[in-house]
Enzyme design. Structure first.
Site, mmCIF file in Angstrom:
data_model
loop_
_atom_site.group_PDB
_atom_site.id
_atom_site.type_symbol
_atom_site.label_atom_id
_atom_site.label_comp_id
_atom_site.label_asym_id
_atom_site.label_seq_id
_atom_site.Cartn_x
_atom_site.Cartn_y
_atom_site.Cartn_z
ATOM 1 N N LYS A 2 -0.960 -1.148 -4.528
ATOM 2 C CA LYS A 2 -2.197 -0.131 -4.171
ATOM 3 C C LYS A 2 -1.711 1.250 -3.749
ATOM 4 O O LYS A 2 -0.905 1.498 -3.178
ATOM 5 C CB LYS A 2 -2.910 -0.671 -2.808
ATOM 6 C CG LYS A 2 -3.743 0.010 -2.078
ATOM 7 C CD LYS A 2 -4.447 -0.751 -1.073
ATOM 8 C CE LYS A 2 -4.691 0.129 0.343
ATOM 9 N NZ LYS A 2 -5.167 -0.910 1.452
ATOM 10 N N LYS A 10 -2.828 5.086 -2.597
ATOM 11 C CA LYS A 10 -3.707 5.784 -1.907
ATOM 12 C C LYS A 10 -3.943 6.977 -2.519
ATOM 13 O O LYS A 10 -3.259 7.405 -3.165
ATOM 14 C CB LYS A 10 -3.214 6.200 -0.596
ATOM 15 C CG LYS A 10 -2.772 5.091 0.609
ATOM 16 C CD LYS A 10 -4.334 4.437 1.009
ATOM 17 C CE LYS A 10 -3.868 3.730 2.429
ATOM 18 N NZ LYS A 10 -5.213 3.395 2.869
ATOM 19 N N ASP A 25 -7.220 3.082 -2.830
ATOM 20 C CA ASP A 25 -7.765 3.130 -1.628
ATOM 21 C C ASP A 25 -7.914 4.628 -1.216
ATOM 22 O O ASP A 25 -7.096 5.364 -1.130
ATOM 23 C CB ASP A 25 -7.085 2.348 -0.743
ATOM 24 C CG ASP A 25 -7.768 2.413 0.779
ATOM 25 O OD1 ASP A 25 -8.859 2.759 0.780
ATOM 26 O OD2 ASP A 25 -7.142 1.876 1.675
ATOM 27 N N SER A 80 0.883 -1.240 0.092
ATOM 28 C CA SER A 80 0.065 0.012 0.181
ATOM 29 C C SER A 80 0.899 1.296 -0.058
ATOM 30 O O SER A 80 1.838 1.330 0.966
ATOM 31 C CB SER A 80 -1.014 0.063 1.350
ATOM 32 O OG SER A 80 -1.489 1.103 1.529
ATOM 33 N N LYS A 91 -9.707 -6.911 8.205
ATOM 34 C CA LYS A 91 -8.418 -6.539 8.909
ATOM 35 C C LYS A 91 -8.966 -7.058 10.414
ATOM 36 O O LYS A 91 -10.041 -6.789 10.744
ATOM 37 C CB LYS A 91 -8.472 -4.954 9.267
ATOM 38 C CG LYS A 91 -7.821 -4.382 7.844
ATOM 39 C CD LYS A 91 -7.868 -2.751 8.139
ATOM 40 C CE LYS A 91 -7.133 -2.245 6.872
ATOM 41 N NZ LYS A 91 -7.221 -0.701 6.773
ATOM 42 N N ASP A 116 -13.647 -1.806 3.092
ATOM 43 C CA ASP A 116 -12.722 -1.863 4.376
ATOM 44 C C ASP A 116 -13.368 -1.309 5.531
ATOM 45 O O ASP A 116 -13.998 -2.045 6.222
ATOM 46 C CB ASP A 116 -11.421 -0.929 3.919
ATOM 47 C CG ASP A 116 -10.243 -1.120 5.250
ATOM 48 O OD1 ASP A 116 -10.635 -1.415 6.133
ATOM 49 O OD2 ASP A 116 -9.279 -0.648 4.887
ATOM 50 N N GLY A 146 -3.614 -4.076 6.043
ATOM 51 C CA GLY A 146 -2.999 -3.641 7.157
ATOM 52 C C GLY A 146 -3.153 -2.301 7.905
ATOM 53 O O GLY A 146 -3.816 -1.578 7.447
ATOM 54 N N GLU A 186 -11.003 0.716 -3.262
ATOM 55 C CA GLU A 186 -11.281 0.388 -2.020
ATOM 56 C C GLU A 186 -11.994 1.566 -1.138
ATOM 57 O O GLU A 186 -11.050 2.741 -1.186
ATOM 58 C CB GLU A 186 -9.990 -0.179 -1.172
ATOM 59 C CG GLU A 186 -10.141 -0.376 0.271
ATOM 60 C CD GLU A 186 -8.707 -0.956 0.609
ATOM 61 O OE1 GLU A 186 -7.746 -1.199 -0.147
ATOM 62 O OE2 GLU A 186 -8.696 -0.916 1.854
HETATM 63 O O1 OSB Z 1 -7.185 1.811 4.794
HETATM 64 O O2 OSB Z 1 -5.795 0.013 4.189
HETATM 65 C C1 OSB Z 1 -5.923 1.087 4.951
HETATM 66 C C2 OSB Z 1 -3.019 2.015 6.952
HETATM 67 C C3 OSB Z 1 -3.528 2.879 7.950
HETATM 68 C C4 OSB Z 1 -5.067 3.012 8.064
HETATM 69 C C5 OSB Z 1 -5.754 2.628 7.079
HETATM 70 C C6 OSB Z 1 -5.065 1.805 5.988
HETATM 71 C C7 OSB Z 1 -3.765 1.626 5.942
HETATM 72 C C8 OSB Z 1 -2.859 1.098 4.672
HETATM 73 C C9 OSB Z 1 -1.542 0.533 5.161
HETATM 74 O O3 OSB Z 1 -3.467 1.013 3.720
HETATM 75 C C10 OSB Z 1 -1.551 -1.130 5.077
HETATM 76 C C11 OSB Z 1 -0.231 -1.389 5.584
HETATM 77 O O4 OSB Z 1 0.750 -1.469 4.825
HETATM 78 O O5 OSB Z 1 -0.192 -1.788 6.801
HETATM 79 MG MG MG Z 2 -8.452 0.707 3.408
#
Ligand code: OSB
Ligand code: MG
Length: 375
Positions: free
Chosen positions: A161, A163, A188, A135, A262, A238, A290, A213
């Site tokens: 992925k 952001k 995402d 991510s 999660k 999510d 994550g 996402e």
């Molecule tokens: O939305 O998946 C998410 C990190 C913090 C809060 C929300 C998210 C995330 C990530 C990071 O996308 C995923 C990771 O590498 O742990």
């Molecule tokens: Mg997410």
């Protein structure tokens, strides 16, 4: 399983690089670790709440409060038949899934050790090697994002992925897709858009993304159903999925075609397995999300990802992407073909570096069978 002692610690860990999402920039994690001793066996869990209530409603401090004042006093001294009993025991505490998950998962670690098997086997895992993605946080410009993607692909990661947020979406995705026409690519938004943006989000269809996402409200399954009816790209939920009923609702309303599980968000391994089972039954692929976890949370994520329904690469990546030194031994490594091998050791299968945990701790509190509260 007689619970003899519960210890709650807050550790601070600085990320190697700031991580930007639509809700803000994360530079340091305030992580709560839960250590439980039952029948003389020690288990570990991690509470994955962020420090502000901007991903979901929990925070590091609400979790500290809920564990301290409600969960630990309820659990200490109790004799359980297994970790799966925990959600029932804590059902009088509404919400606070991340706080509950940290405690429940420590008991899963203990139960697996008591059985002399790896946690992933106890959970019903069927694969020894899991597929990994990354991510990537929002960046200043598209060029630096493309460079970052190239670097992660060279490490072997199977899915990228990105952001996104309004103003930092189409151009960034276009630049990456241009450079890498065939990779598994997703985005995402962490709830940064509204249903009025449906036409704009529809412009993502041309990039053949694996999924979008959580584009809409963190607690709004219905609007995602309206959006999914208007765009071709699969939506993945999510934030919206906190329990098995949410998964049933989302699938029945066709609000998504993929679900991100999660552990913290669904209250631990028991809830995660139920959500997984529903999705498997309904033909909805899942993957492991994550929360920028330390090694303890990461090890739990690896165990969960071995279940048969986890058919898409997760956001479970190498320790070294996040931390200069992780709190477990060995650290989590990713193979050149973008996989992690589940540990063959009993329980979590990783050793916790206790001196490092002590050094990173800023507060701790414990509860024992005889003396229920001690500071
Ligand atoms: O939305 O998946 C998410 C990190 C913090 C809060 C929300 C998210 C995330 C990530 C990071 O996308 C995923 C990771 O590498 O742990
Ligand atoms: Mg997410």
């Amino acid at each position: 399983m007689k619970i003899e002692k519960v210890t709650l610690r807050e550790i601070r860990m600085r990320l190697k690089a700031p991580f930007e999402t639509s809700f803000g920039v994360i530079e340091e994690r305030r992580i709560l670790l839960v250590e439980v001793i039952a029948d003389g066996v020690r288990g570990w869990g991690e509470i994955t709440a962020m420090q502000s209530p901007s991903y979901n409603s929990e925070t590091t401090d609400t979790a500290w409060h809920i564990v301290s004042d409600f969960i630990a006093p309820t659990m200490t001294g109790r004799d359980l038949s297994g970790a799966a009993e925990v959600p029932g025991l804590l059902s009088g505490i509404r919400g606070h899934y991340m706080a509950k998950a940290g405690v429940e998962n420590a008991l899963w670690d203990i139960e697996a050790q008591q059985n002399g098997i790896p946690l992933w086997k106890l959970l019903g895992g069927t694969r020894e090697e899991i597929a990994c993605g990354v991510s990537l946080g929002i960046r200043e410009n598209a060029e630096s994002l493309v460079k970052k993607v190239e670097q992660e692909l060279r490490c072997g990661y199977q899915r990228i992925k990105l952001k996104i947020k309004p103003g930092k979406d189409l151009d960034f995705v276009a630049a990456v897709r241009d450079q890498f026409p065939h990779i598994l690519l997703s985005v995402d938004a962490n709830s940064a858009y509204s249903l009025e943006d449906a036409e704009h989000l529809g412009k993502l269809d041309r990039f053949e993304l694996l999924m979008i996402e959580q584009p809409l409200g963190w607690d709004d399954i219905y609007s995602h159903a309206r959006l999914q009816a208007q765009i071709r790209t699969a939506l993945c939920l999510d934030e919206c999925i906190n329990n098995p009923r949410d998964a049933e609702t989302a699938i029945s309303l066709r609000a998504c075609k993929i679900i991100n599980i999660k552990l913290g968000r669904v209250g631990g391994h028991t809830g995660a397995r139920r959500v997984h089972d529903i999705c498997l039954d309904r033909g909805v692929p899942v993957w492991c999300g994550g929360m920028l976890e330390s090694g303890i949370g990461r090890a739990h994520n690896i165990a969960m990802s071995t279940l048969p329904g986890f058919t898409l690469p997760g956001d479970v990546s190498a320790s070294s992407r996040y931390w200069s030194e992780d709190i477990i031994e060995p650290e989590v490594d990713v193979s050149p073909h973008g996989t992690i091998c589940a540990s063959a050791g009993p329980g979590l299968g990783y050793a916790v570096k206790r001196e490092l945990v002590d050094r990173l701790s800023v507060r701790s509190r414990n509860w024992t069978d005889s003396v229920k509260v001690s500071v």
